[in-house]
Design a protein around this motif. Structure first.
Motif, PDB file in Angstrom:
ATOM      1  N   GLN A  10      85.595  93.207  51.912  1.00 21.45           N
ATOM      2  CA  GLN A  10      85.257  93.641  50.556  1.00 21.45           C
ATOM      3  C   GLN A  10      84.058  92.879  50.031  1.00 21.45           C
ATOM      4  O   GLN A  10      83.174  93.463  49.412  1.00 21.45           O
ATOM      5  N   ALA A  11      84.008  91.562  50.278  1.00 22.39           N
ATOM      6  CA  ALA A  11      82.875  90.767  49.822  1.00 22.39           C
ATOM      7  C   ALA A  11      81.602  91.223  50.521  1.00 22.39           C
ATOM      8  O   ALA A  11      80.539  91.299  49.913  1.00 22.39           O
ATOM      9  N   GLU A  12      81.690  91.527  51.809  1.00 20.78           N
ATOM     10  CA  GLU A  12      80.533  91.975  52.557  1.00 20.78           C
ATOM     11  C   GLU A  12      79.990  93.289  52.011  1.00 20.78           C
ATOM     12  O   GLU A  12      78.795  93.525  51.999  1.00 20.78           O
ATOM     13  N   SER A  13      80.867  94.152  51.542  1.00 19.75           N
ATOM     14  CA  SER A  13      80.424  95.438  51.025  1.00 19.75           C
ATOM     15  C   SER A  13      79.648  95.287  49.713  1.00 19.75           C
ATOM     16  O   SER A  13      78.919  96.187  49.331  1.00 19.75           O
ATOM     17  N   LEU A  14      79.764  94.149  49.045  1.00 15.19           N
ATOM     18  CA  LEU A  14      79.023  93.911  47.810  1.00 15.19           C
ATOM     19  C   LEU A  14      77.567  93.525  48.087  1.00 15.19           C
ATOM     20  O   LEU A  14      76.720  93.648  47.222  1.00 15.19           O
ATOM     21  N   LEU A  15      77.292  93.059  49.292  1.00 12.21           N
ATOM     22  CA  LEU A  15      75.941  92.686  49.668  1.00 12.21           C
ATOM     23  C   LEU A  15      75.214  93.908  50.189  1.00 12.21           C
ATOM     24  O   LEU A  15      75.793  94.748  50.867  1.00 12.21           O
ATOM     25  N   LYS A  16      73.920  94.003  49.873  1.00  4.43           N
ATOM     26  CA  LYS A  16      73.127  95.109  50.408  1.00  4.43           C
ATOM     27  C   LYS A  16      71.833  94.553  50.982  1.00  4.43           C
ATOM     28  O   LYS A  16      71.344  93.511  50.539  1.00  4.43           O
ATOM     29  N   PHE A  17      71.312  95.251  51.961  1.00  4.34           N
ATOM     30  CA  PHE A  17      70.114  94.797  52.644  1.00  4.34           C
ATOM     31  C   PHE A  17      69.201  95.981  52.895  1.00  4.34           C
ATOM     32  O   PHE A  17      69.689  97.076  53.152  1.00  4.34           O
ATOM     33  N   PRO A  18      67.909  95.756  52.839  1.00  4.76           N
ATOM     34  CA  PRO A  18      67.265  94.528  52.370  1.00  4.76           C
ATOM     35  C   PRO A  18      67.412  94.399  50.859  1.00  4.76           C
ATOM     36  O   PRO A  18      67.473  95.403  50.141  1.00  4.76           O
ATOM     37  N   ASP A  19      67.466  93.161  50.395  1.00  5.01           N
ATOM     38  CA  ASP A  19      67.563  92.887  48.964  1.00  5.01           C
ATOM     39  C   ASP A  19      67.084  91.465  48.703  1.00  5.01           C
ATOM     40  O   ASP A  19      67.021  90.639  49.613  1.00  5.01           O
ATOM     41  N   SER A  74      69.103  91.180  56.540  1.00  4.72           N
ATOM     42  CA  SER A  74      70.439  91.414  57.087  1.00  4.72           C
ATOM     43  C   SER A  74      71.389  90.296  56.684  1.00  4.72           C
ATOM     44  O   SER A  74      70.955  89.207  56.294  1.00  4.72           O
ATOM     45  N   ARG A  75      72.656  90.569  56.816  1.00 10.09           N
ATOM     46  CA  ARG A  75      73.687  89.556  56.560  1.00 10.09           C
ATOM     47  C   ARG A  75      73.540  88.415  57.562  1.00 10.09           C
ATOM     48  O   ARG A  75      73.720  87.246  57.220  1.00 10.09           O
ATOM     49  N   GLU A  76      73.187  88.738  58.791  1.00 11.67           N
ATOM     50  CA  GLU A  76      73.014  87.724  59.824  1.00 11.67           C
ATOM     51  C   GLU A  76      71.889  86.759  59.460  1.00 11.67           C
ATOM     52  O   GLU A  76      72.015  85.548  59.644  1.00 11.67           O
ATOM     53  N   GLN A  77      70.791  87.292  58.950  1.00 13.81           N
ATOM     54  CA  GLN A  77      69.669  86.443  58.542  1.00 13.81           C
ATOM     55  C   GLN A  77      70.090  85.525  57.394  1.00 13.81           C
ATOM     56  O   GLN A  77      69.822  84.322  57.423  1.00 13.81           O
ATOM     57  N   LEU A  78      70.754  86.074  56.404  1.00  9.86           N
ATOM     58  CA  LEU A  78      71.194  85.287  55.261  1.00  9.86           C
ATOM     59  C   LEU A  78      72.180  84.199  55.693  1.00  9.86           C
ATOM     60  O   LEU A  78      72.053  83.043  55.293  1.00  9.86           O
ATOM     61  N   ASP A  79      73.137  84.550  56.544  1.00  7.84           N
ATOM     62  CA  ASP A  79      74.106  83.570  57.048  1.00  7.84           C
ATOM     63  C   ASP A  79      73.419  82.461  57.834  1.00  7.84           C
ATOM     64  O   ASP A  79      73.776  81.291  57.717  1.00  7.84           O
ATOM     65  N   ALA A  80      72.420  82.817  58.646  1.00 10.82           N
ATOM     66  CA  ALA A  80      71.707  81.825  59.453  1.00 10.82           C
ATOM     67  C   ALA A  80      70.963  80.832  58.558  1.00 10.82           C
ATOM     68  O   ALA A  80      70.946  79.629  58.842  1.00 10.82           O
ATOM     69  N   ILE A  81      70.388  81.318  57.481  1.00  5.47           N
ATOM     70  CA  ILE A  81      69.687  80.432  56.546  1.00  5.47           C
ATOM     71  C   ILE A  81      70.683  79.486  55.874  1.00  5.47           C
ATOM     72  O   ILE A  81      70.454  78.272  55.794  1.00  5.47           O
ATOM     73  N   TYR A  82      71.805  80.018  55.408  1.00  8.17           N
ATOM     74  CA  TYR A  82      72.820  79.165  54.777  1.00  8.17           C
ATOM     75  C   TYR A  82      73.347  78.125  55.757  1.00  8.17           C
ATOM     76  O   TYR A  82      73.540  76.957  55.397  1.00  8.17           O
TER      77      TYR A  82
END
Length: 95
Positions: A10-19, A74-82
């Motif tokens: 559900q949390a993942e569905s709140l994120l959109k890419f690119p954004d 992407s979510r993967e890019q954002l996760d990698a940065i975090y």
């Protein structure tokens, strides 16, 4: 919750890419925290201009926050940065 998935889905569905996302890294105001954050982010988003980074010192100047504004692809890019920021010993908190 509807029972058709877990909270992470559900949390993942709140994120959109690119954004556009704003990532804040905080640490002691020692050394060059800005340069460290830039280098860590550049490994995953190499084309960010200097204007994508903003710094702000705490009231007493002991701590520094560096905010990076970027368009994550992407979510993967954002996760990698975090992950990269969270594992650096100079960075105390990542939001």
């Amino acid at each position: 919750m509807n029972g058709n998935g877990n909270g992470e889905e559900q949390a993942e569905s709140l994120l959109k890419f690119p954004d556009t996302y704003h990532i804040k890294a905080m640490g002691r105001n020692e050394g060059d925290l800005l340069a460290r954050v830039r280098a860590l982010v550049a490994a995953h988003a190499p084309d960010l201009p200097d204007e994508a980074f903003a710094c702000r010192a705490s009231r007493d100047g002991n701590y520094l926050s560096v905010t990076c504004t970027l368009v994550a692809e992407s979510r993967e890019q954002l996760d990698a940065i975090y992950r990269a920021l969270s594992t650096d010993e100079a960075i105390m908190l990542v939001l």
